[in-house]
Enzyme design. Structure first.
Site, short mmCIF file in Angstrom:
data_model
loop_
_atom_site.label_atom_id
_atom_site.label_comp_id
_atom_site.label_asym_id
_atom_site.label_seq_id
_atom_site.Cartn_x
_atom_site.Cartn_y
_atom_site.Cartn_z
N LYS A 22 80.56 9.58 -17.32
CA LYS A 22 79.48 9.71 -17.74
C LYS A 22 79.56 11.18 -18.43
O LYS A 22 78.84 11.17 -19.52
CB LYS A 22 78.39 9.68 -16.82
CG LYS A 22 76.98 10.42 -17.11
CD LYS A 22 76.02 10.51 -15.93
CE LYS A 22 76.26 11.59 -15.21
NZ LYS A 22 75.89 12.97 -15.55
N ASN A 23 80.19 11.94 -17.91
CA ASN A 23 79.83 13.52 -18.38
C ASN A 23 80.96 13.59 -19.46
O ASN A 23 80.92 14.90 -19.95
CB ASN A 23 80.33 14.49 -17.26
CG ASN A 23 79.01 14.62 -16.25
OD1 ASN A 23 78.11 13.81 -16.55
ND2 ASN A 23 78.92 15.23 -15.23
N CYS A 120 65.03 21.42 -12.49
CA CYS A 120 65.77 20.09 -12.06
C CYS A 120 65.97 20.43 -10.70
O CYS A 120 65.90 21.23 -9.85
CB CYS A 120 67.15 20.33 -12.71
SG CYS A 120 68.46 19.37 -12.01
N ARG A 125 68.88 25.77 -13.87
CA ARG A 125 69.64 25.03 -15.27
C ARG A 125 69.08 25.54 -16.41
O ARG A 125 68.86 24.61 -17.21
CB ARG A 125 69.69 23.79 -14.89
CG ARG A 125 70.41 23.32 -13.60
CD ARG A 125 70.58 21.66 -13.49
NE ARG A 125 71.92 21.36 -14.25
CZ ARG A 125 72.21 20.16 -14.21
NH1 ARG A 125 71.54 18.94 -13.70
NH2 ARG A 125 73.22 19.83 -15.24
N ASP A 308 80.09 18.58 -7.82
CA ASP A 308 79.35 17.16 -7.95
C ASP A 308 80.04 16.41 -6.79
O ASP A 308 79.76 15.16 -6.58
CB ASP A 308 79.85 16.53 -9.31
CG ASP A 308 79.00 17.11 -10.48
OD1 ASP A 308 79.17 17.10 -11.65
OD2 ASP A 308 78.04 18.01 -10.15
N ARG A 400 72.05 6.21 -12.77
CA ARG A 400 72.32 7.37 -13.87
C ARG A 400 73.34 7.49 -14.15
O ARG A 400 74.03 7.56 -15.27
CB ARG A 400 71.42 8.61 -13.52
CG ARG A 400 69.95 8.61 -13.63
CD ARG A 400 69.37 9.90 -13.66
NE ARG A 400 69.94 10.80 -14.62
CZ ARG A 400 69.98 11.85 -14.80
NH1 ARG A 400 69.10 12.54 -13.97
NH2 ARG A 400 70.43 12.46 -15.92
C1 EPZ Z 1 77.52 19.85 -16.15
O1 EPZ Z 1 76.31 20.34 -16.21
C2 EPZ Z 1 77.60 18.47 -15.51
N1 EPZ Z 1 76.78 17.57 -16.38
C3 EPZ Z 1 77.02 18.55 -14.14
O2 EPZ Z 1 77.04 17.05 -13.44
C4 EPZ Z 1 77.91 19.52 -13.41
O3 EPZ Z 1 77.37 19.47 -12.02
C5 EPZ Z 1 77.92 20.88 -14.06
O4 EPZ Z 1 78.49 20.74 -15.20
C6 EPZ Z 1 78.95 21.87 -13.15
O5 EPZ Z 1 80.16 21.12 -13.18
C7 EPZ Z 1 77.26 17.25 -17.62
O6 EPZ Z 1 78.43 17.28 -18.15
C8 EPZ Z 1 76.26 16.25 -18.27
P1 EPZ Z 1 76.82 23.99 -16.20
P2 EPZ Z 1 75.77 21.65 -16.88
O7 EPZ Z 1 76.01 24.67 -17.56
O8 EPZ Z 1 76.63 21.70 -18.09
C9 EPZ Z 1 74.18 28.36 -15.31
C10 EPZ Z 1 76.20 15.13 -12.53
O9 EPZ Z 1 76.10 15.08 -11.19
N2 EPZ Z 1 73.86 28.25 -16.55
O10 EPZ Z 1 78.18 24.16 -16.17
O11 EPZ Z 1 74.43 21.61 -17.10
C11 EPZ Z 1 73.56 26.76 -14.58
O12 EPZ Z 1 72.39 26.94 -13.98
C12 EPZ Z 1 75.85 16.64 -13.17
O13 EPZ Z 1 76.99 14.53 -13.04
C13 EPZ Z 1 73.05 29.23 -17.03
O14 EPZ Z 1 72.65 30.15 -16.22
O15 EPZ Z 1 76.04 22.86 -15.84
C14 EPZ Z 1 74.66 26.85 -13.27
O16 EPZ Z 1 74.09 27.59 -12.25
C15 EPZ Z 1 75.24 17.33 -12.31
N3 EPZ Z 1 72.71 29.13 -18.47
C16 EPZ Z 1 75.90 27.25 -13.67
O17 EPZ Z 1 75.28 28.04 -14.93
C17 EPZ Z 1 72.94 28.33 -19.23
O18 EPZ Z 1 72.75 28.43 -20.24
C18 EPZ Z 1 76.90 26.03 -14.28
O19 EPZ Z 1 76.11 25.11 -15.14
C19 EPZ Z 1 73.92 27.24 -18.81
C20 EPZ Z 1 74.31 27.37 -17.44
#
Ligand code: EPZ
Length: 434
Positions: A22-23, A120, A125, A308, A400
Site C-alpha cells: 500500500k505504501n 490522526c 503528523r 508499523d 484500508r
Molecule cells: C509513512 O507515513 C507511512 N505512510 C506510515 O504508515 C508509517 O508509519 C510512517 O511513514 C513511518 O514509517 C505511508 O507511507 C503512506 P513520516 P508518513 O512523515 O510519511 C513527523 C501505515 O500504517 N513529521 O515518516 O506520514 C511525523 O509526525 C502508515 O501504513 C513532521 O513532524 O510518516 C512523525 O512523527 C501509518 N513533519 C515523523 O515525522 C512532517 O512534515 C515520521 O513521519 C512530516 C513528518
C-alpha cells in the site's frame, strides 16, 4: 459496521501470499500526475486506500482503471487531461497520504490546492517539512480555509535538508524535484523500500535520480516525464504481520511473494525471541519453536524496527516469557492497541512512549475496538492465540491496508470470519484470475 470474529487456538500451517505494498502503491499512483503519458502499475493491492487514491485522481480529471481481477492487478492511470489540481477535505480526511499529490501537482501544473490532513489517531503528523521543502524549491505556499495553496511558474532545484526523516516528505519532494529547473540535493532522506520503489518508477518515466535509498538523494530536473510500466514491491508490513502471527500461533507457515530483505529488523528480533526463521529468495518460513523469549524493541526509521510492526510485536510480547520494553520513537500516540490487549488479559504498563509488557499471560477472547490500521492487525494476531472468541469492531481500519486478511488467514487454518459486509463482493473474474 463490519466486525471480525476470531476463535483462537489454531496453529497457522501452509503458504500465504503477500500483496503489493500500500505504501508504495500510493506514491506511485500520485507520481502519474507528473506526466501526460499513461502509467501502468502492477501488483496494486485491493485495499480501501487504493480506492480513495483512485477517487482523488479521477476528481482531478485523471483516467484510472483499477485492474482487479486482471493479471497482476494491473492498473492504468492517464493524467493527460487534468481539469483541476485540488485534493478535497472529504478525501484527505479519510487518507492523509492524499497529501502526496502536492509536490507532483505544483511541479506539473504550477499550482495545487490540497486540504490539510488534520489530526490522526497515532499522532499530530504535521506536513510542515513537505511545505518547507517545496518552499525551498521556490513554491509560494499559503494556507486558508484549511487548505494549502502552492504556486510556482516552475520549481527550481535546491538543497533541501529535512529536519526530521519523513517518508512521504521525501517522496513528495523527490517527485517535485524531477520537473524542477536544475539540480536538487535532498538530505536526511527516508531510506524506506517504498522510497526506492518510487525512485525506480520515476526513473522509468525519465527522471534523473541518484542514490535513492541513502540519506542523500540527487535529482537533476527534466522538462517532461513520460509513461512507464512498473511492478509495485510486496508489502513488508503485511508480510511482517503474517510472520508475527505464525510465530505466535506455532504451526509452520511460509510467507510467499515477499522480499525478506525488507523485514530484516523484524526477523532478527524474532530470532532473538527464539523463533526459527528460514529465508528463501522471495519467501520466509516460520516454524513452531517452543516458548517465546522476551526481547525489547525501539522503533526507528528504516532499516531499523518499523513503527508499523510495533503493535503486532506487542501482541507477540504478551506471549513471551519475561519483560519486553517497547519504545515508540516515531509517533507520539501509538499505543491505543495496548489497552485493548489488556482487555484480553495482557499485562502492559505504559509510561509515555515506552510500554512494558510482562509475559507470558494467557489471553481470553473479548469484544475489542480497532483504533487504526496496525492496531487492528495487532488485535487480529492476539485473537489467534486467545482462548475462545474475540470480536473486533471497526475493522474498516484493517481494510484500508490489508487485502482480504480473513480469507488469507482462513486459508492457513485460522478460525476467522467477517460479520456485516462493507467491502463489495469480489468480481467473479477476480476469483477466477487467482
Ligand atoms: C509513512 O507515513 C507511512 N505512510 C506510515 O504508515 C508509517 O508509519 C510512517 O511513514 C513511518 O514509517 C505511508 O507511507 C503512506 P513520516 P508518513 O512523515 O510519511 C513527523 C501505515 O500504517 N513529521 O515518516 O506520514 C511525523 O509526525 C502508515 O501504513 C513532521 O513532524 O510518516 C512523525 O512523527 C501509518 N513533519 C515523523 O515525522 C512532517 O512534515 C515520521 O513521519 C512530516 C513528518
Amino acid at each position: 459496521m463490519d466486525k471480525l470474529v476470531v476463535r483462537g487456538g489454531n496453529p497457522l500451517v501452509g503458504t500465504v501470499r503477500v500483496s503489493g505494498a500500500k505504501n508504495a502503491a500510493l506514491p506511485a499512483m500520485a507520481a502519474a500526475l507528473l506526466s501526460e503519458e499513461t502509467v501502468i502499475l502492477e501488483n496494486i493491492p485491493q485495499v480501501r486506500d487504493i480506492v480513495t487514491e483512485r477517487n482523488l485522481l479521477t476528481a482531478m480529471g485523471a483516467e484510472v482503471e483499477l485492474g482487479y481481477g486482471r493479471a497482476h492487478h494491473r492498473t492504468t492511470i492517464s493524467c493527460r487531461n487534468l481539469v483541476n489540481a485540488e485534493a478535497s477535505y472529504d478525501l484527505v480526511k479519510t487518507m492523509r497520504a492524499s497529501t502526496l499529490v502536492l509536490g507532483p501537482l505544483v511541479a506539473r501544473m504550477g499550482h495545487a490546492r490540497v486540504s490539510l490532513p488534520g489530526g490522526c489517531a497515532i499522532g499530530a503528523r504535521p506536513i510542515d517539512l513537505h511545505l518547507k521543502g517545496l518552499e525551498a524549491l521556490g513554491a509560494r505556499i499559503t494556507q486558508e480555509h484549511g487548505y494549502i495553496e502552492a504556486r510556482a511558474e516552475r520549481l527550481k532545484g535546491a538543497h533541501v535538508v529535512f529536519e526530521k526523516i519523513t517518508v512521504t516528505g521525501t517522496e513528495d519532494l523527490l517527485m517535485a524535484a524531477t520537473l524542477a529547473e536544475g539540480e536538487s540535493v535532498l538530505e536526511n532522506c527516508a531510506c524506506e523500500p517504498e522510497v526506492v520503489d518510487l525512485a525506480a518508477l520515476l526513473t522509468k518515466m525519465g527522471a534523473q535520480i541518484e542514490d535513492a535509498g541513502t540519506r542523500s538523494i540527487r535529482v537533476r530536473g527534466v522538462e517532461k516525464l513520460g509513461g512507464a510500466r512498473h511492478r509495485i514491491i510486496p508489502d513488508r508490513i503485511e508480510a511482517g504481520t503474517f510472520i508475527v502471527a505464525a510465530a505466535l500461533t506455532g504451526g509452520d507457515l511460509a510467507i510467499a511473494n515477499c522480499d525478506p530483505r525488507h523485514v530484516g529488523a523484524l526477523l532478527s528480533k524474532l530470532e532473538e525471541c527464539g523463533v526459527k526463521v528460514a529465508i528463501g529468495e522471495d519467501s520466509v518460513r516460520i516454524a513452531s519453536s517452543g516458548p517465546l523469549k522476551s526481547a525489547d524493541i525501539v522503533t526507528e526509521e528504516y532499516p531499523g524496527f518499523p513503527t508499523d510492526m510495533q503493535a503486532q510485536y506487542m501482541a507477540l510480547a504478551t506471549q513471551a516469557e519475561g519483560m519486553s520494553a517497547i519504545t515508540e520513537n516515531i509517533f507520539e500516540n501509538r499505543f491505543m492497541h495496548a489497552l485493548e490487549l489488556v482487555r484480553m488479559g495482557a499485562n502492559i504498563k505504559i509510561d509515555g512512549h515506552r510500554a512494558v509488557v510482562r509475559g507470558k499471560t494467557p489471553l481470553s477472547g473479548a469484544a475489542v475496538l480497532a483504533s487504526d490500521l496496525r492496531a487492528s492487525a495487532s488485535l487480529v494476531v492476539a485473537a489467534l492465540v486467545a482462548e475462545g472468541e474475540t470480536i473486533i469492531d471497526r475493522v474498516y481500519h484493517i481494510d484500508r491496508g490489508y487485502e482480504r486478511i480473513e480469507e488469507k488467514l482462513r486459508s492457513v487454518g485460522a478460525q476467522i470470519r467477517r460479520i456485516g459486509r462493507l467491502i463489495p463482493e469480489r468480481a467473479p473474474a477476480a476469483v477466477a484470475a487467482e
